[in-house]
Design a protein around this motif. Structure first.
Motif, PDB file in Angstrom:
ATOM      1  N   MET A 169       0.864  -1.172   0.000  1.00 21.84           N
ATOM      2  CA  MET A 169       0.000   0.000   0.000  1.00 21.84           C
ATOM      3  C   MET A 169       0.906   1.228   0.000  1.00 21.84           C
ATOM      4  SD  MET A 169      -3.051   0.932   2.691  1.00 21.84           S
ATOM      5  CE  MET A 169      -3.765  -0.676   2.454  1.00 21.84           C
ATOM      6  N   ASP A 170       0.638   2.142  -0.922  1.00 22.27           N
ATOM      7  CA  ASP A 170       1.533   3.301  -0.997  1.00 22.27           C
ATOM      8  C   ASP A 170       1.210   4.334   0.082  1.00 22.27           C
ATOM      9  OD1 ASP A 170      -0.356   5.246  -1.935  1.00 22.27           O
ATOM     10  OD2 ASP A 170       0.019   4.673  -4.010  1.00 22.27           O
ATOM     11  N   ALA A 171       2.138   5.254   0.272  1.00 22.16           N
ATOM     12  CA  ALA A 171       2.048   6.236   1.352  1.00 22.16           C
ATOM     13  C   ALA A 171       0.838   7.151   1.206  1.00 22.16           C
ATOM     14  CB  ALA A 171       3.326   7.058   1.417  1.00 22.16           C
ATOM     15  N   ALA A 172       0.456   7.493  -0.020  1.00 21.92           N
ATOM     16  CA  ALA A 172      -0.692   8.387  -0.223  1.00 21.92           C
ATOM     17  C   ALA A 172      -1.986   7.719   0.218  1.00 21.92           C
ATOM     18  CB  ALA A 172      -0.773   8.812  -1.684  1.00 21.92           C
ATOM     19  N   VAL A 173      -2.147   6.435  -0.096  1.00 21.82           N
ATOM     20  CA  VAL A 173      -3.352   5.703   0.315  1.00 21.82           C
ATOM     21  C   VAL A 173      -3.380   5.583   1.834  1.00 21.82           C
ATOM     22  CG1 VAL A 173      -4.574   3.501   0.197  1.00 21.82           C
ATOM     23  CG2 VAL A 173      -3.556   4.468  -1.877  1.00 21.82           C
ATOM     24  N   THR A 174      -2.248   5.229   2.418  1.00 23.26           N
ATOM     25  CA  THR A 174      -2.152   5.121   3.875  1.00 23.26           C
ATOM     26  C   THR A 174      -2.520   6.443   4.537  1.00 23.26           C
ATOM     27  OG1 THR A 174      -0.471   3.397   3.750  1.00 23.26           O
ATOM     28  CG2 THR A 174      -0.578   4.649   5.803  1.00 23.26           C
ATOM     29  N   SER A 175      -2.003   7.543   4.008  1.00 23.14           N
ATOM     30  CA  SER A 175      -2.292   8.862   4.563  1.00 23.14           C
ATOM     31  C   SER A 175      -3.785   9.201   4.457  1.00 23.14           C
ATOM     32  CB  SER A 175      -1.457   9.916   3.835  1.00 23.14           C
ATOM     33  OG  SER A 175      -1.753  11.202   4.321  1.00 23.14           O
ATOM     34  N   THR A 176      -4.397   8.898   3.323  1.00 23.10           N
ATOM     35  CA  THR A 176      -5.831   9.157   3.142  1.00 23.10           C
ATOM     36  C   THR A 176      -6.650   8.370   4.153  1.00 23.10           C
ATOM     37  OG1 THR A 176      -5.580   9.668   0.797  1.00 23.10           O
ATOM     38  CG2 THR A 176      -7.772   8.967   1.533  1.00 23.10           C
ATOM     39  N   ILE A 177      -6.322   7.102   4.310  1.00 22.01           N
ATOM     40  CA  ILE A 177      -7.049   6.253   5.265  1.00 22.01           C
ATOM     41  C   ILE A 177      -6.925   6.814   6.678  1.00 22.01           C
ATOM     42  CG2 ILE A 177      -7.001   3.997   6.410  1.00 22.01           C
ATOM     43  CD1 ILE A 177      -6.302   2.820   3.596  1.00 22.01           C
ATOM     44  N   GLN A 178      -5.706   7.169   7.082  1.00 20.37           N
ATOM     45  CA  GLN A 178      -5.502   7.701   8.432  1.00 20.37           C
ATOM     46  C   GLN A 178      -6.223   9.029   8.632  1.00 20.37           C
ATOM     47  OE1 GLN A 178      -1.204   7.482   8.386  1.00 20.37           O
ATOM     48  NE2 GLN A 178      -1.206   5.498   9.435  1.00 20.37           N
ATOM     49  N   GLU A 179      -6.225   9.879   7.612  1.00 19.22           N
ATOM     50  CA  GLU A 179      -6.943  11.154   7.698  1.00 19.22           C
ATOM     51  C   GLU A 179      -8.448  10.925   7.840  1.00 19.22           C
ATOM     52  OE1 GLU A 179      -5.828  13.367   4.223  1.00 19.22           O
ATOM     53  OE2 GLU A 179      -3.745  13.527   4.874  1.00 19.22           O
ATOM     54  N   CYS A 180      -8.978   9.953   7.109  1.00 22.59           N
ATOM     55  CA  CYS A 180     -10.405   9.646   7.198  1.00 22.59           C
ATOM     56  C   CYS A 180     -10.764   9.112   8.588  1.00 22.59           C
ATOM     57  CB  CYS A 180     -10.811   8.648   6.117  1.00 22.59           C
ATOM     58  SG  CYS A 180     -10.858   9.370   4.458  1.00 22.59           S
ATOM     59  N   ALA A 181      -9.923   8.250   9.140  1.00 25.57           N
ATOM     60  CA  ALA A 181     -10.175   7.715  10.481  1.00 25.57           C
ATOM     61  C   ALA A 181     -10.158   8.839  11.516  1.00 25.57           C
ATOM     62  CB  ALA A 181      -9.151   6.638  10.824  1.00 25.57           C
ATOM     63  N   ARG A 182      -9.155   9.700  11.440  1.00 22.08           N
ATOM     64  CA  ARG A 182      -9.069  10.834  12.379  1.00 22.08           C
ATOM     65  C   ARG A 182     -10.257  11.773  12.200  1.00 22.08           C
ATOM     66  NH1 ARG A 182      -3.549  10.637  11.141  1.00 22.08           N
ATOM     67  NH2 ARG A 182      -3.805  12.249   9.567  1.00 22.08           N
ATOM     68  N   GLY A 183     -10.605  12.062  10.943  1.00 23.75           N
ATOM     69  CA  GLY A 183     -11.692  12.997  10.657  1.00 23.75           C
ATOM     70  C   GLY A 183     -13.040  12.499  11.133  1.00 23.75           C
ATOM     71  N   SER A 184     -13.249  11.182  11.079  1.00 19.12           N
ATOM     72  CA  SER A 184     -14.525  10.646  11.571  1.00 19.12           C
ATOM     73  C   SER A 184     -14.608  10.792  13.082  1.00 19.12           C
ATOM     74  CB  SER A 184     -14.715   9.191  11.144  1.00 19.12           C
ATOM     75  OG  SER A 184     -13.786   8.343  11.768  1.00 19.12           O
ATOM     76  N   LEU A 185     -13.517  10.455  13.772  1.00 17.81           N
ATOM     77  CA  LEU A 185     -13.520  10.528  15.234  1.00 17.81           C
ATOM     78  C   LEU A 185     -13.617  11.964  15.749  1.00 17.81           C
ATOM     79  CD1 LEU A 185     -10.867   7.785  15.982  1.00 17.81           C
ATOM     80  CD2 LEU A 185     -13.318   7.661  16.481  1.00 17.81           C
ATOM     81  N   SER A 186     -12.981  12.893  15.033  1.00 17.74           N
ATOM     82  CA  SER A 186     -13.006  14.296  15.474  1.00 17.74           C
ATOM     83  C   SER A 186     -14.287  15.009  15.072  1.00 17.74           C
ATOM     84  CB  SER A 186     -11.810  15.043  14.880  1.00 17.74           C
ATOM     85  OG  SER A 186     -11.966  15.188  13.474  1.00 17.74           O
ATOM     86  N   GLY A 187     -15.016  14.428  14.111  1.00 18.62           N
ATOM     87  CA  GLY A 187     -16.222  15.070  13.617  1.00 18.62           C
ATOM     88  C   GLY A 187     -15.954  16.032  12.468  1.00 18.62           C
ATOM     89  N   ASP A 188     -14.705  16.090  12.002  1.00 18.56           N
ATOM     90  CA  ASP A 188     -14.356  16.984  10.904  1.00 18.56           C
ATOM     91  C   ASP A 188     -14.801  16.472   9.540  1.00 18.56           C
ATOM     92  OD1 ASP A 188     -13.175  18.790  12.665  1.00 18.56           O
ATOM     93  OD2 ASP A 188     -11.196  17.857  12.477  1.00 18.56           O
ATOM     94  N   LEU A 189     -15.046  15.156   9.430  1.00 12.20           N
ATOM     95  CA  LEU A 189     -15.481  14.571   8.160  1.00 12.20           C
ATOM     96  C   LEU A 189     -16.768  13.778   8.370  1.00 12.20           C
ATOM     97  CD1 LEU A 189     -12.121  13.156   6.705  1.00 12.20           C
ATOM     98  CD2 LEU A 189     -13.351  15.216   5.968  1.00 12.20           C
ATOM     99  N   ALA A 190     -17.712  13.954   7.462  1.00 12.47           N
ATOM    100  CA  ALA A 190     -18.958  13.199   7.496  1.00 12.47           C
ATOM    101  C   ALA A 190     -18.807  11.949   6.631  1.00 12.47           C
ATOM    102  CB  ALA A 190     -20.104  14.066   6.977  1.00 12.47           C
ATOM    103  N   PHE A 191     -19.703  10.990   6.833  1.00 11.30           N
ATOM    104  CA  PHE A 191     -19.637   9.721   6.121  1.00 11.30           C
ATOM    105  C   PHE A 191     -19.522   9.878   4.605  1.00 11.30           C
ATOM    106  CE2 PHE A 191     -21.775   5.991   4.212  1.00 11.30           C
ATOM    107  CZ  PHE A 191     -20.904   5.002   4.623  1.00 11.30           C
ATOM    108  N   PRO A 192     -20.327  10.725   3.953  1.00 10.46           N
ATOM    109  CA  PRO A 192     -20.187  10.848   2.498  1.00 10.46           C
ATOM    110  C   PRO A 192     -18.795  11.338   2.073  1.00 10.46           C
ATOM    111  CG  PRO A 192     -22.251  11.822   3.213  1.00 10.46           C
ATOM    112  CD  PRO A 192     -21.460  11.507   4.450  1.00 10.46           C
ATOM    113  N   ASP A 193     -18.220  12.245   2.852  1.00 11.28           N
ATOM    114  CA  ASP A 193     -16.869  12.734   2.547  1.00 11.28           C
ATOM    115  C   ASP A 193     -15.843  11.618   2.690  1.00 11.28           C
ATOM    116  OD1 ASP A 193     -17.851  15.393   2.266  1.00 11.28           O
ATOM    117  OD2 ASP A 193     -17.758  15.632   4.446  1.00 11.28           O
ATOM    118  N   ILE A 194     -15.993  10.844   3.752  1.00  7.93           N
ATOM    119  CA  ILE A 194     -15.074   9.740   4.003  1.00  7.93           C
ATOM    120  C   ILE A 194     -15.150   8.711   2.890  1.00  7.93           C
ATOM    121  CG2 ILE A 194     -14.615   7.780   5.549  1.00  7.93           C
ATOM    122  CD1 ILE A 194     -15.542   9.745   7.848  1.00  7.93           C
ATOM    123  N   VAL A 195     -16.365   8.321   2.531  1.00  6.64           N
ATOM    124  CA  VAL A 195     -16.543   7.334   1.463  1.00  6.64           C
ATOM    125  C   VAL A 195     -15.942   7.840   0.153  1.00  6.64           C
ATOM    126  CG1 VAL A 195     -18.266   6.183   0.016  1.00  6.64           C
ATOM    127  CG2 VAL A 195     -18.505   6.157   2.497  1.00  6.64           C
ATOM    128  N   GLY A 196     -16.185   9.099  -0.168  1.00  6.72           N
ATOM    129  CA  GLY A 196     -15.632   9.668  -1.398  1.00  6.72           C
ATOM    130  C   GLY A 196     -14.113   9.635  -1.415  1.00  6.72           C
TER     131      GLY A 196
END
Length: 136
Positions: free
Chosen positions: A1-28
């Protein structure tokens, strides 16, 4: 898995927990990164993200250690989903409510456009992704 994909996944996980990202944004974002599905395990407080080639990444998703209800209640899970869709609570609230409804985790099937919530005795409830707006 490349670094960009890993970074996106980690950002989505953090964003969901913090409330900064909603489900549709995460899925996209996950879809654009090539993630086809993920599994959230409330008991282990982690989410595993899967790519079509079999690669996966486990990310910690710490949340308060709320009790899991003894009985699975699909109607309560569905209600929590609707509240999320209307923006009426945070993801941490969603976790708390679905755990109280006996949910131990879920599989978000991005390519299949559905989420399967499940209880400790094999019960399940399926939610289809909301319809796409015209033009998508």
């Amino acid at each position: 898995m490349d670094a960009a994909v890993t970074s996106t996944i980690q950002e989505c996980a953090r964003g969901s927990l913090s409330g900064d990202l909603a489900f549709p944004d995460i899925v996209g974002r996950l879809m654009a990164a090539g993630v086809e599905r993920y599994h959230t395990d409330y008991s282990r407080q982690e989410t595993t993200y899967y790519l079509p080639d079999g690669a996966s990444l486990v990310v910690a998703t710490p949340h308060p250690p709320d009790a899991t209800g003894a009985e699975f209640c699909a109607a309560t899970v569905a209600g929590a989903v609707r509240q999320s869709q209307r923006g009426e609570h945070t993801y941490l609230d969603f976790i708390r409510k679905t755990m109280a409804a006996g949910c131990v985790g879920y599989f978000a099937q991005i390519t299949g456009r559905r989420v399967i919530y499940f209880g400790r005795n094999g019960e399940s409830h399926v939610e289809e992704f909301p319809s796409r707006p015209a033009g998508e």
